[in-house]
Every structure is written in structure tokens, then in C-alpha cells.
Design a protein around this motif. Structure first.
Motif, short mmCIF file in Angstrom:
data_model
loop_
_atom_site.label_atom_id
_atom_site.label_comp_id
_atom_site.label_asym_id
_atom_site.label_seq_id
_atom_site.Cartn_x
_atom_site.Cartn_y
_atom_site.Cartn_z
N GLU A 135 52.43 -56.22 80.74
CA GLU A 135 53.10 -56.05 82.03
C GLU A 135 54.32 -56.95 82.11
OE1 GLU A 135 52.09 -56.36 86.83
OE2 GLU A 135 50.57 -56.90 85.34
N ASP A 136 54.19 -58.20 81.67
CA ASP A 136 55.30 -59.16 81.63
C ASP A 136 55.19 -59.90 80.30
OD1 ASP A 136 57.00 -61.36 81.83
OD2 ASP A 136 56.71 -61.57 83.99
N THR A 137 56.09 -59.62 79.38
CA THR A 137 56.00 -60.21 78.04
C THR A 137 56.10 -61.73 78.07
OG1 THR A 137 58.38 -59.84 77.73
CG2 THR A 137 56.88 -58.15 76.88
N ARG A 138 56.88 -62.27 79.02
CA ARG A 138 57.01 -63.74 79.11
C ARG A 138 55.68 -64.36 79.52
NH1 ARG A 138 61.80 -63.53 83.29
NH2 ARG A 138 60.26 -62.00 84.05
N VAL A 174 47.68 -55.05 78.09
CA VAL A 174 47.27 -56.17 78.94
C VAL A 174 48.14 -56.20 80.19
CG1 VAL A 174 46.49 -57.57 76.99
CG2 VAL A 174 48.81 -57.86 77.86
N SER A 175 47.58 -56.71 81.29
CA SER A 175 48.36 -56.95 82.49
C SER A 175 48.57 -58.46 82.61
CB SER A 175 47.65 -56.40 83.73
OG SER A 175 46.40 -57.04 83.90
N ASP A 176 49.25 -58.88 83.66
CA ASP A 176 49.50 -60.32 83.82
C ASP A 176 48.20 -61.09 84.00
OD1 ASP A 176 52.17 -59.84 83.59
OD2 ASP A 176 52.64 -60.11 85.72
N ALA A 177 47.22 -60.46 84.65
CA ALA A 177 45.96 -61.14 84.90
C ALA A 177 44.88 -60.11 85.20
CB ALA A 177 46.09 -62.11 86.08
N GLY A 178 43.70 -60.33 84.66
CA GLY A 178 42.59 -59.43 84.95
C GLY A 178 42.56 -58.19 84.07
#
Length: 296
Positions: free
Chosen positions: A45-48, A91-95
Motif C-alpha cells: 500500500e505504501d512502499t516507504r 501487504v497493507s500498511d497495517a493489519g
């Protein structure tokens, strides 16, 4: 002690839906780490954000962005890679991905293409909050983020007002106080639990009624962290037959200041009946009452 790790076995081709920590970086499974290390590519979702997780575990798998604004375009590219035999992790940022996070389109397209999708379970904010909330867990309804537009949000909350199961919402910190007020208007002042900054240093569970939660938050200079809000289900409805229901409406409508829409709304909420059904019966009752007055 030997220091060299054994060579990792590459993952079979397919899409791996990998849950990642919602805060504490230790909340990730051994399997998830192995998958992230051995797939050919990670769609994030956010590579960083994901790069920091990978760096913590010394994982060097290449990253590609896949978020709500480019998921449709990325899906075609990723499907072709999976079709060619590549193992791709999502993957997402969380969860857990695709649970109020990007990923649904990619998962659906992978299945439609006849390719394999492998769940790699782990943390979910909804289940984490539910496990420690102290509200009933035998049945629950996950709602996620309610619509931002007031009309759509109010309609959703009204439709859930009679739901007997524990309700689970996600909300941003700058909208949570207004959302608590919206819930109270739609459902009454129920018991609720606000989970904030779960698994992090400043983890907090605020328990009480919706109005008590709102009062507590209003005293703070700022609210930080994504919020998971759990609301107790509707109390058991008092059963009532149509004849008795008509009598209740007749009693309420006898008040000269009573408004038909307001009466229907309150009676529908009390007996957990569809508002449209109660409103139509209220119209009929009022018509009968007026006819009776004209005959006198």
C-alpha cells in the motif's frame, strides 16, 4: 554457533495475502516473515512504510506500490507476473490486506484468472480490539469506515440501529467525536469501547457509554492514532403484535403536538421494527382517528 542461514526455498507461484503488524513490529508470524523473504515481489500500500518493516527484519525483496489510487492499473501487471509463475505478496500498511484496505480488486482478479491465492493470517485491528473490549464476542458485525457524507452515514447507522450484535467501526481521530454523536442520535446512548494506538507505546481503551466517550475525548487537546470503535448491540426487542402496535401509535398520536414521523421513528426504534412499516401503520391509524373525529 553457525551464523549462516539455510537457503530459503522459493514460494510457489501465486498471490500471498500477508497480514502485517498494526503497531508493534513483533506482531508478525514466522510464516509471514518467510513468505516476505522468499516471494519474488511485494505489492505494498505504501512502499516507504513497508520498507521500514522489511529493513527491521533484514528482508530485501523488491517492492511495488499497490494502493487505492492505482490498484486497478497495478492489478493487470501483477496478474501477468503471477500467471508467469511469480510469487507475489500483498501487504497493507497495517493489519490484513483488503479488510478496509486496498487489495480486494487484486484478490478478486487473481481468483477470476484461475490463479492461486494464499492467505497468510495475522493481526487485524478489528479482532484485536474485540478480544480486549469486554463487549459480547459470540456474534459481531464488522462495518469498517462509515461513509463521510452525512446523508449516507446517517442512513447506514439507522439501518444498524436494531442490530443485536456488537458493531465494529474504524474512524479517523479528527472525526471520532462527531461520529460518536452521530451514533448516539441513531442508536441511543449505548455502551461502547474506543481502542486507540493498539499494540503501541500509548495503547488505550476508553470504556463507557457513547456520551461518556465523547465527553472524555472533548477534554483532550488532540486525539492521535487510528481509532477502532466497538458499540454494544441493540437490546432485545419487546415483542408486539400489530394490534397492540396500532394502540401504541394511537396513544402517541393523541398528543396534539405529536408529529407522525417522530412518533413512527420512536416506536420503530423501541420495538426494533422497520421504520417504513411503522410509518405506514401510523398513517393508517391517524386517518382512522380523523375519520372518528369527523363522525362525532
Amino acid at each position: 554457533m553457525p551464523t549462516d542461514e539455510p537457503a530459503a526455498v522459493p514460494c510457489p507461484g501465486g498471490l500471498y495475502v500477508v497480514a502485517t503488524p498494526i503497531g508493534n513490529l513483533e506482531d508478525i508470524t514466522v510464516r509471514a516473515l518467510r513468505i516476505l523473504k522468499t516471494v519474488a515481489l511485494i505489492a505494498a500500500e505504501d512502499t516507504r512504510h513497508t520498507a521500514r518493516l522489511l529493513a527491521h527484519y533484514h528482508i530485501r525483496t523488491p517492492l511495488i506500490s499497490c494502493h487505492e489510487h492505482n490498484e486497478q492499473q497495478r492489478t493487470d501487471v501483477l496478474i501477468e507476473k503471477i500467471r508467469a509463475g511469480m510469487a507475489v505478496a500483498l501487504v497493507s500498511d497495517a493489519g490484513t490486506p483488503s479488510v478496509s484496505d486496498p487489495g480486494y480488486r487484486l484478490v478478486r482478479a487473481t481468483i477470476a484468472a484461475g490463479l492461486d491465492v494464499f492467505p497468510v493470517p495475522g493481526v487485524s485491528a478489528a479482532i484485536t480490539a474485540l478480544s480486549a473490549a469486554g463487549l459480547p464476542t459470540d456474534m459481531f458485525t464488522f462495518v469498517g469506515f462509515a461513509p463521510k457524507k452525512k446523508g449516507r452515514r446517517d442512513a447506514l447507522l439507522q439501518s444498524l440501529a436494531g442490530e443485536p450484535r456488537t458493531l465494529i467501526f474504524y474512524e479517523s481521530p479528527h472525526r471520532i467525536i462527531d461520529f460518536l454523536a452521530d451514533l448516539q442520535r441513531a442508536m441511543g446512548d449505548r455502551q461502547a469501547v474506543l481502542a486507540r494506538e493498539m499494540t503501541k507505546l500509548h495503547e488505550e481503551f476508553v470504556r463507557g457509554t457513547l456520551s461518556q466517550l465523547a465527553a472524555s475525548l472533548k477534554q483532550r487537546s488532540e486525539i492521535k492514532g487510528e481509532c477502532t470503535l466497538l458499540v454494544g448491540g441493540a437490546p432485545s426487542a419487546e415483542s408486539i403484535g400489530m394490534g397492540d402496535l396500532a394502540d401504541r401509535l394511537r396513544e402517541a398520536l393523541a398528543d396534539p403536538d405529536a408529529r407522525l414521523s417522530g412518533v413512527a421513528k420512536e416506536v420503530a426504534r423501541k420495538y426494533q421494527l422497520p421504520r417504513k412499516t411503522v410509518y405506514e401503520l401510523a398513517l393508517k391509524v391517524r386517518h382512522e382517528m380523523r375519520q372518528g373525529e369527523e363522525k362525532r
